[in-house]
Scaffold this active site. Structure first.
Site, PDB file in Angstrom:
ATOM      1  CG  ASP A 110      -1.778   1.261   1.334  1.00 46.08           C
ATOM      2  OD1 ASP A 110      -2.281   1.710   0.291  1.00 46.08           O
ATOM      3  OD2 ASP A 110      -1.953   1.797   2.435  1.00 46.08           O
ATOM      4  CB  SER A 111       0.169   4.756  -0.711  1.00 44.78           C
ATOM      5  OG  SER A 111      -1.038   4.782   0.027  1.00 44.78           O
ATOM      6  CB  CYS A 158      -3.006   0.991  -2.511  1.00 44.62           C
ATOM      7  SG  CYS A 158      -3.051   2.760  -2.853  1.00 44.62           S
ATOM      8  CD  GLU A 188      -2.015   8.062   7.030  1.00 42.17           C
ATOM      9  OE1 GLU A 188      -1.069   8.832   7.153  1.00 42.17           O
ATOM     10  OE2 GLU A 188      -1.986   7.018   6.334  1.00 42.17           O
ATOM     11  CB  CYS A 221      -9.924   4.753   0.511  1.00 42.67           C
ATOM     12  SG  CYS A 221      -8.387   5.254   1.304  1.00 42.67           S
ATOM     13  CG  HIS A 238      -6.222   5.108   5.023  1.00 42.42           C
ATOM     14  ND1 HIS A 238      -5.409   4.774   3.976  1.00 42.42           N
ATOM     15  CD2 HIS A 238      -5.426   5.714   5.944  1.00 42.42           C
ATOM     16  CE1 HIS A 238      -4.176   5.182   4.234  1.00 42.42           C
ATOM     17  NE2 HIS A 238      -4.160   5.747   5.423  1.00 42.42           N
TER      18      HIS A 238
HETATM   19  N1  DGL Z   1      -4.542   3.561   0.825  1.00 44.30           N
HETATM   20  C1  DGL Z   1      -4.783   4.502  -0.241  1.00 44.30           C
HETATM   21  C2  DGL Z   1      -5.938   4.005  -1.107  1.00 44.30           C
HETATM   22  O1  DGL Z   1      -6.549   2.991  -0.825  1.00 44.30           O
HETATM   23  C3  DGL Z   1      -5.109   5.872   0.288  1.00 44.30           C
HETATM   24  C4  DGL Z   1      -3.922   6.680   0.743  1.00 44.30           C
HETATM   25  C5  DGL Z   1      -3.201   7.402  -0.370  1.00 44.30           C
HETATM   26  O2  DGL Z   1      -3.706   8.408  -0.904  1.00 44.30           O
HETATM   27  O3  DGL Z   1      -2.132   6.970  -0.718  1.00 44.30           O
HETATM   28  O4  DGL Z   1      -6.253   4.634  -2.085  1.00 44.30           O
END
Ligand code: DGL
Length: 270
Positions: free
Chosen positions: A15-16, A78, A157, A189, A191
């Site tokens: 993931d990012s 992600c 976060e 997303c 998150h």
């Molecule tokens: N985890 C990323 C997603 O699912 C969100 C965070 C980011 O912008 O990198 O898109």
């Protein structure tokens, strides 16, 4: 079992940042026997506001790192990376590469009564139209209302998942979707599964929530089964977490996202 048996290899997940750990959590619940190598690109998060070219380059580097750890399959945990880089990764690497969008779309459409879908995600995910396209291809006539909700990741976060300020922001984001009468809300997303409790409270039973984490884990199980890659060994599975930037905040977030013992977080150099 021969040492070269690929089913023994770990599953790679990236993931990012740390949001993809919601997917790791769901994977471990469903497949506790699997070893996992996780890469969170915390040095370069967020991906959601970056250009498609940059997201693709980062995603290839993330996958190369996992391949270097001998993974048997890669889960792109992600939505932003899935939206922009999945076909490229699938064409480039010789292991199954699984994204988070298709599983969410399938789960959404598994309910034949679903007529009006709302989608929340990063600016990059919504701009890519990956969800909108995948839904419309499968069910023409479906009403789709997508909304970029960039303020949510910073709140999550920060650990403000039950904060009045978050609820205010959520109400602003949800209002136009609710005005359209959505019956399903896709949390596009990785998150966002952390927002499930607050969203359930705000939306009650009238809107079905579909998240990326549990749907992706269920899909990954099917892929591993089909490819005969499920790990059957009885030895203890290993969870290795690598982050490209280590900080106290990142460790605290890892704890919050994983909600379990995870050992030491290691620094990754890509
Ligand atoms: N985890 C990323 C997603 O699912 C969100 C965070 C980011 O912008 O990198 O898109």
């Amino acid at each position: 079992m021969p040492a070269s048996d690929p089913s023994q290899a770990p599953l790679g997940v990236f993931d990012s940042g740390v949001g993809g750990l919601t997917v790791v959590r769901a994977l471990r619940e469903l497949m506790p026997q699997e070893s996992i190598v996780y890469l969170g690109d915390t040095a370069r998060v967020p991906y959601g506001s970056k250009s498609p070219d940059t997201i693709r380059r980062f995603s290839v580097e993330d996958t190369q790192f996992l391949m270097g750890h001998g993974v048997k399959a890669v889960v792109v945990a992600c939505n932003t990376a899935t939206a922009h880089a999945l076909p490229l990764l699938q064409a480039t690497f010789r292991v199954p590469v699984i994204g988070v969008i298709e599983p969410g779309v399938e789960a959404t459409l598994s309910d034949p009564r679903c007529e009006r879908v709302g989608i929340m995600g990063t600016a990059g995910t919504i701009r890519s139209s990956a969800y909108q396209y995948a839904l419309a291809m499968r069910r023409p006539g479906l009403q789709i209302h997508a909304s970029a909700t960039p303020l949510l990741v910073p709140f999550i976060e920060e650990g403000w998942i039950d904060h009045p300020a978050l609820k205010l922001v959520l109400r602003q984001y949800l209002e136009p979707l609710l005005e359209k009468g959505i019956d399903t809300l896709m949390l596009g997303c990785t998150h966002y599964p952390l927002l499930m409790p607050v969203l359930k409270k705000m939306l009650g039973k009238k809107v079905r929530l579909v998240d990326s984490a549990s749907t992706c884990a269920a899909h990954t199980l099917r892929v591993l089964e089909e490819q005969k890659l499920l790990r059957r060994a009885r030895s203890k599975p290993v969870l290795d977490i690598y982050l490209t930037d280590l900080s106290e905040q990142a460790e605290a977030m890892t704890r919050r996202f994983l909600g379990a013992d995870f050992g030491r977080v290691k620094k990754a150099s890509l």
